[in-house]
Design a protein around this motif. Structure first.
Motif, mmCIF file in Angstrom:
data_model
loop_
_atom_site.group_PDB
_atom_site.id
_atom_site.type_symbol
_atom_site.label_atom_id
_atom_site.label_comp_id
_atom_site.label_asym_id
_atom_site.label_seq_id
_atom_site.Cartn_x
_atom_site.Cartn_y
_atom_site.Cartn_z
ATOM 1 N N ALA A 115 -17.470 63.234 41.461
ATOM 2 C CA ALA A 115 -16.176 63.354 41.493
ATOM 3 C C ALA A 115 -15.651 61.812 41.890
ATOM 4 O O ALA A 115 -14.755 61.356 41.372
ATOM 5 C CB ALA A 115 -15.682 64.410 42.527
ATOM 6 N N ILE A 116 -16.468 61.295 43.010
ATOM 7 C CA ILE A 116 -15.999 60.011 43.482
ATOM 8 C C ILE A 116 -16.428 58.916 42.427
ATOM 9 O O ILE A 116 -15.651 58.085 41.927
ATOM 10 C CB ILE A 116 -16.679 59.458 44.656
ATOM 11 N N GLY A 117 -17.650 59.038 41.686
ATOM 12 C CA GLY A 117 -18.007 58.162 40.863
ATOM 13 C C GLY A 117 -17.294 58.115 39.457
ATOM 14 O O GLY A 117 -16.688 57.089 38.949
ATOM 15 N N VAL A 118 -17.034 59.150 39.112
ATOM 16 C CA VAL A 118 -16.172 59.386 37.744
ATOM 17 C C VAL A 118 -14.755 58.917 37.988
ATOM 18 O O VAL A 118 -14.119 58.117 37.250
ATOM 19 C CB VAL A 118 -16.121 60.737 37.192
ATOM 20 N N SER A 119 -14.306 59.239 39.304
ATOM 21 C CA SER A 119 -12.929 58.698 39.430
ATOM 22 C C SER A 119 -12.713 57.168 39.602
ATOM 23 O O SER A 119 -11.588 56.670 39.136
ATOM 24 C CB SER A 119 -12.350 59.539 40.655
ATOM 25 N N PRO A 167 -7.711 63.657 32.940
ATOM 26 C CA PRO A 167 -7.319 63.780 31.638
ATOM 27 C C PRO A 167 -5.822 63.812 31.369
ATOM 28 O O PRO A 167 -5.392 63.466 30.401
ATOM 29 C CB PRO A 167 -8.132 65.084 30.958
ATOM 30 N N ALA A 168 -5.242 64.682 32.353
ATOM 31 C CA ALA A 168 -3.739 64.785 32.056
ATOM 32 C C ALA A 168 -2.998 63.628 32.573
ATOM 33 O O ALA A 168 -2.114 63.403 31.762
ATOM 34 C CB ALA A 168 -3.552 65.935 33.127
ATOM 35 N N PHE A 227 -12.507 74.218 33.714
ATOM 36 C CA PHE A 227 -13.353 75.564 33.947
ATOM 37 C C PHE A 227 -14.593 75.737 33.045
ATOM 38 O O PHE A 227 -15.534 76.149 33.715
ATOM 39 C CB PHE A 227 -12.253 76.671 33.358
ATOM 40 N N ALA A 228 -14.630 74.860 32.138
ATOM 41 C CA ALA A 228 -15.680 74.784 31.243
ATOM 42 C C ALA A 228 -16.593 74.088 32.146
ATOM 43 O O ALA A 228 -18.096 74.658 32.254
ATOM 44 C CB ALA A 228 -15.557 74.009 29.812
ATOM 45 N N CYS A 229 -16.463 73.060 32.616
ATOM 46 C CA CYS A 229 -17.468 72.296 33.275
ATOM 47 C C CYS A 229 -17.882 73.280 34.673
ATOM 48 O O CYS A 229 -19.292 73.210 35.088
ATOM 49 C CB CYS A 229 -17.092 70.864 34.103
ATOM 50 N N ILE A 279 -10.320 66.574 39.999
ATOM 51 C CA ILE A 279 -10.424 65.121 39.386
ATOM 52 C C ILE A 279 -10.348 65.527 37.770
ATOM 53 O O ILE A 279 -9.870 64.858 37.083
ATOM 54 C CB ILE A 279 -11.958 64.396 39.778
ATOM 55 N N LEU A 280 -11.156 66.552 37.566
ATOM 56 C CA LEU A 280 -11.243 67.073 36.126
ATOM 57 C C LEU A 280 -10.052 67.137 35.598
ATOM 58 O O LEU A 280 -9.928 67.050 34.240
ATOM 59 C CB LEU A 280 -12.488 68.144 35.888
#
Ligand SMILES: Nc1ncnc2c1ncn2[C@@H]1O[C@H](COP(=O)(O)OP(=O)(O)O)[C@@H](O)[C@H]1O
Ligand SMILES: [Mg+2]
Lengths: 317, 376, 299
Positions: free
Chosen positions: B160-164, B108-109, B124-126, B103-104
């Motif tokens: 993942a679900i919440g952000v998405s 953004p992409a 990767f940072a996360c 998702i991350l």
């Protein structure tokens, strides 16, 4: 009377007046209906996020309060608990996907006994009516699977395969059963896991071993996209008749490009939207449709794909 | 005691030892490696499929690439899980990290027009942060990593679900494929290598064609390269570097390791970060491969990784195991998962088949190891 | 000797574990080229003291000085870097790891550079084998897991390791408890050699035969406190024995055993020997050392 008692009376009256105003101000809020929607869709399932979008849009429209609940994994026991909790919270209406009569029948009965109107969506229908559910909004899974098989045979397919990524889910199993019956037994179920690479490679391996199979049906976006990808990689999209249940941006693009022959849409947005409207009408005016509402199956093909794409990107289809 | 007595007591034992030296042959020592049982298990599974899936396409180049790809993706996380398990800890958040990392990368992409390399770096940072938090929580609280990472299993999946849902209203984000061309960083995780070699082999008629009439194998999927690469590096680290020695020591007895000067906390934090990174590599490969991210990706992968590591001969209690073993465990897992489609077994029995084959592999592995220990 | 700066010095060091006061107000000086023997009952705080010196614990109060400079070890790694090597009572060995891996745990010899930097296994195996041979253990296979060694062999690995890495201070916490006579004497020789090489040695033992010959000074701990340090010149072997765990009790034991012996002889005279029992009593009776000292050496 002394001045003191005068003062006391006056202040008591003022307090009562203020309390009355406060109660009046609160009154419209108490009028807001609260509906609870419980589904078996795991939160990550794109299908159910569209249902939820529909329900939320309807709730906004009619000014109702909507609570959406779903178990984090496909789990009937957990689902039963969620419905029980919902009934205990005494909502003005209950909307649920009635996936399992044994687990949910008595709970629905309980809701009805407590004067909570129940509408089933997606799965249920006749089974739920026995327990006093008012109405069903959805499609017959078995019938939809059968129609998919018929559509494939019209397109010249002799043998088909139904890719089931969640065996044990009644709705999905019924779709495959309908598909296999629609082919008069000239079709098989292929059970896979959730993992897209797994699904894709399983399809490739299966087709390599079964040369005569020319029709592939997937049961959701989760498995449709790996299937489309496998076919594109092999340049074999024209060689096979490919169909799927549900819509997603990827599926719509594949339809538009002609890589996918059809998608069966049950217009699940309506499965979220309509029950909220219906319940609102029922609570406000006692009105309810007299019969079940079939939101699907509806076939989306290359012809109407581009129009659906826009809606899909908005989470409506 | 007198000196004569001392001499007498030493002399016979010295000759004893001389005899014993001769008995420790190279093969006996090889038998004692943790991955040997897994190798035996893999041979058994291969033998099973050669018999039961004979005449099918399982061991054609296409069939091999087919199951190797499944094994490779699992193998990538299994390698990291192996190092972590040898280091004495578990990470149950690997599967959820796969979902979140996807998702991350995708949001953004696709939604915000980031270049893919930047989105991958963000993921990767996360992941690094998640691993760092996991490691520190385990170190600071002394709680079993089983519990700490179980919390993150839910937190990361929920995130993942919440952000998405919050940012896109969906749980599946597609349309990533068009961002890949020209992005050198993304191309590290996508496509195939040695495509030239394979088209040359196909041109010479050495590779058969598949159901669609194409050369069956057009190249080696990049996931397999990552798998081999990570396994090789992890093996090198474990066997040849001080850090590898610290991993064994931290898992074998954290207290003894610390008292001997091993920076146990740093080792554990870095291992947790590595598992989160490996989950992100997995996510990158799958996102590039399928062209979409989905919040459900990686479901139960943490369990599969642990299974692969244990089949590979590692001890659940830590301090013992190997990266090659984990790779063999992943190979067995991938072969069994894909192999059922060649055996003609009705796929209704898929999970029974999977479970039975894994159990047989583990039991055989265990039996071989016992035999090897007796032989020693 | 007393005019030089001590190699290691504790000034009013206390260590608390929550409400447990394991050490209180300990002051101690150990000079290089000198063996300090720590004496005290079980639970007196000996292990806690040396763990504080070796960086496992941080002192709750007080200061430690290494070679005259204040020293605070955040972890054992820092103490090792400062040249303090320790044989812990629990040995700090990982049973699943090989002898060589254990020997060099945390201090691996490397060759190569950058990403190709790797452990020099050939060298490491050779050193491990050599050092073990010096202590009198012939290692047939340095890649053998330590868990397969006997308790005494394991102790020898830990001692050989500490001796190899101890540059300034060597600490041994009951290192001879599981050793045979030969290995124990090798360990004592090691201690003597370390002293000759100018190391400061701290040595914990319950065995007076081991303590008295090598020690230059004794510090007596009791219930977390220090009962003082004594130079060897000031104190006799018997006094040391008495300061060791329950010296007085051993004297009582001697008396009791003598009593058994007498009873036994009387029974024999009565013509009613107790089968099996007589043998062990006889052994106790004919041993040349007093029972107290023998029992102490058996620990
Ligand atoms: N980590 C710890 N936490 C709590 N109490 C401890 C700890 N370590 C030692 N102690 C206590 O300190 C006391 C001294 O222990 P120790 O130094 O091991 O004695 P010994 O002289 O036998 O080596 C004991 O009562 C022990 O229970
Ligand atoms: Mg002790």
């Amino acid at each position: 009377m002394t001045r003191l008692s005068h003062w006391f009376l006056a202040s008591a009256a003022t307090a009562a007046l203020m309390a009355g105003t406060a109660a009046q101000a609160q009154a419209p809020q108490q009028d807001t209906s609260r509906f609870v929607m419980v589904t078996h869709g795991v939160p990550s399932d794109p299908f159910w996020s569209v249902v939820k979008n529909g329900a939320e849009a309807a709730a906004d429209l009619v000014g109702a309060e909507l609570e959406y609940r779903a178990p984090s994994t496909f789990d009937m026991a957990r689902m039963q608990q969620l419905v029980q909790a919902a009934v205990a919270s005494r909502p003005d209406g209950l909307i649920l996907s009635f996936t399992d009569e044994n687990a949910l029948g008595s709970v629905v009965q309980n809701a009805v006994d407590n004067d909570i109107p129940v509408i089933t969506i997606n799965s249920g229908g006749d089974a739920a009516r026995k327990y006093g559910a008012r109405l069903h909004v959805g499609q017959s899974e078995y019938e939809a699977g059968k129609q998919a098989a018929e559509r494939m045979q019209e397109l010249g397919v002799k043998k088909g395969v139904c890719v089931n990524h969640e065996q044990g889910n009644q709705g999905l199993d019924q779709r495959c059963d309908g598909f296999v019956d629609g082919f008069n037994g000239n079709a098989e179920q292929l059970a896979t896991t959730y993992d897209p690479t797994n699904i894709r490679n399983a399809i490739v391996a299966y087709l390599n071993e079964h040369n005569d199979v020319r029709g592939v049906l997937t049961l959701g976006a989760l498995s449709a996209e790996p299937m489309i990808q496998a076919m594109r990689e092999q340049g074999a999209t024209d060689m096979f008749t490919l169909g799927t249940f549900d819509l997603s941006p990827g599926i719509l693009k594949a339809l538009d490009a002609g890589d996918l022959d059809f998608a069966i849409d049950q217009q699940q947005y309506m499965q979220g939207y309509l029950p909220v409207i219906f319940l609102d009408q029922f609570v406000k005016n006692g009105l309810l449709p007299a019969g079940d509402v079939a939101t699907g199956p509806g076939f989306v093909t290359r012809e109407n794909a581009s129009q659906v794409i826009k809606l899909s990107s908005q989470g409506i289809r | 005691m007198s000196s004569t007595e001392t001499k007498q007591s030493v002399a016979p034992s010295a000759t004893d030892r001389d005899e014993r030296i001769q008995r420790v042959s190279f093969w006996k020592r090889a038998l004692n490696r943790p991955e040997l049982g897994a190798l035996a298990g893999a041979v058994l599974v291969i033998a099973f499929f050669i018999v039961s899936a004979s005449g099918t396409g399982m061991f054609t180049p296409a069939g091999i690439v087919n199951f190797l790809e499944v094994a490779a993706q699992l193998g990538i996380i299994a390698t990291a899980a192996a190092l972590l398990m040898i280091g004495g800890e578990f990470d149950l958040s690997i599967g959820s990290m796969i979902g979140l990392a996807g998702i991350l990368i995708a949001i953004p992409a696709v939604e915000y027009g980031w270049p893919l390399w930047a989105a991958i770096l963000l993921a990767f940072a996360c992941a690094g942060l998640v691993g760092w938090i996991n490691g520190n929580l385990v170190n600071k609280t002394g709680l079993p990593s089983f519990i700490v990472t179980l919390g993150f299993l839910f937190i990361l999946r929920g995130l993942a679900i919440g952000v998405s849902r919050l940012l896109t209203g969906r749980t599946q984000i597609g349309g990533i494929q068009e961002h890949i061309p020209g992005d050198w960083f993304a191309s590290l995780f996508s496509g195939e290598v040695a495509t030239g070699l394979f088209s040359w082999m196909a041109a010479n008629g050495w590779i058969a064609t598949n159901f669609a009439g194409n050369p069956v194998v057009s190249g080696i999927p990049v996931s397999i390269v990552w798998w081999f690469g990570l396994t090789a590096v992890a093996t090198w680290v474990l066997l040849c570097t001080p850090y590898g020695n610290w991993i064994f020591a931290s898992g074998g007895d954290a207290n003894a390791a610390r008292n001997s000067g091993v920076p146990v906390h740093r080792v554990k934090i870095s291992l947790f970060m590595f598992t989160a990174f490996s989950a992100t590599i997995f996510a990158c490969i799958q996102v590039m491969d399928t062209g979409s991210a989905d919040t459900i990706r990686g479901l139960l992968k943490e369990l599969e990784a642990i299974i692969a590591v244990v089949i590979g001969g590692a001890l659940l209690t830590g301090g013992y195991g190997s990266a090659i073993g984990a790779a063999l465990g992943a190979l067995i897992f991938g072969m069994v998962q894909m192999g059922i489609f060649y055996t003609g077994v009705n796929t209704d029995w898929f999970q029974v088949f999977l479970g039975v084959m894994l159990l047989v592999a583990v039991l055989f592995n265990n039996y071989m190891r016992k035999k090897a220990m007796e032989a020693r | 000797m007393t005019t030089q700066t001590p190699m290691i010095e504790m000034r009013s060091v206390s260590k608390h574990f929550g409400s447990v006061i394991a050490l209180s107000n300990i002051s101690m000086k150990v000079y290089s080229g000198e063996v300090m023997c720590l004496l005290g009952d079980n639970g007196a705080g000996k292990s806690t003291l040396i763990k504080t010196l070796s960086g496992v614990h941080q002192p709750t109060h007080g200061d430690m000085l290494l070679d005259g400079k204040p020293a605070r070890f955040k972890s054992p790694a820092y103490a090792l870097d400062a040249g303090i090597a320790t044989v812990f009572q629990d040995l700090a060995m990982v049973p699943l790891m090989s002898i060589t891996r254990n020997f060099f745990m945390g201090r691996e010899p490397t060759i190569g550079w950058g990403p190709l930097k790797r452990i020099d296994w050939k060298y490491a195996d050779r050193i491990a084998k050599e050092e073990m041979a010096r202590i009198g253990i012939d290692v047939r296979d340095p890649s053998q897991p330590v868990g397969t060694l006997s308790g005494g062999e394991r102790q020898c690995v830990a001692i050989a390791r500490a001796v190899y890495f101890g540059a300034k201070v060597l600490i041994l916490d009951e290192p001879t408890s599981a050793l045979g006579v030969k290995q124990a004497s090798v360990v004592l020789r090691y201690i003597a050699r370390a002293r000759a090489d100018g190391l400061a040695v701290i040595f914990i033992t319950h065995n007076v035969h081991h303590a008295y010959p090598v020690a230059d000074a004794f510090t007596l701990l009791s219930r977390g406190g220090s009962l003082g340090s004594f130079r060897k010149e000031e104190i006799s072997r018997e006094e040391v024995l008495n300061m060791m765990a329950g010296g007085a009790e051993l004297e009582n034991l001697d008396a009791e055993l003598a009593e058994f012996q007498r009873n036994d002889r009387e029974r024999k005279a009565d013509g009613a020997p107790a089968p099996g029992h007589s043998e062990s009593v006889a052994a106790a009776g004919h041993a040349d050392a007093p029972a107290g000292e023998r029992l102490a050496s058996d620990r």
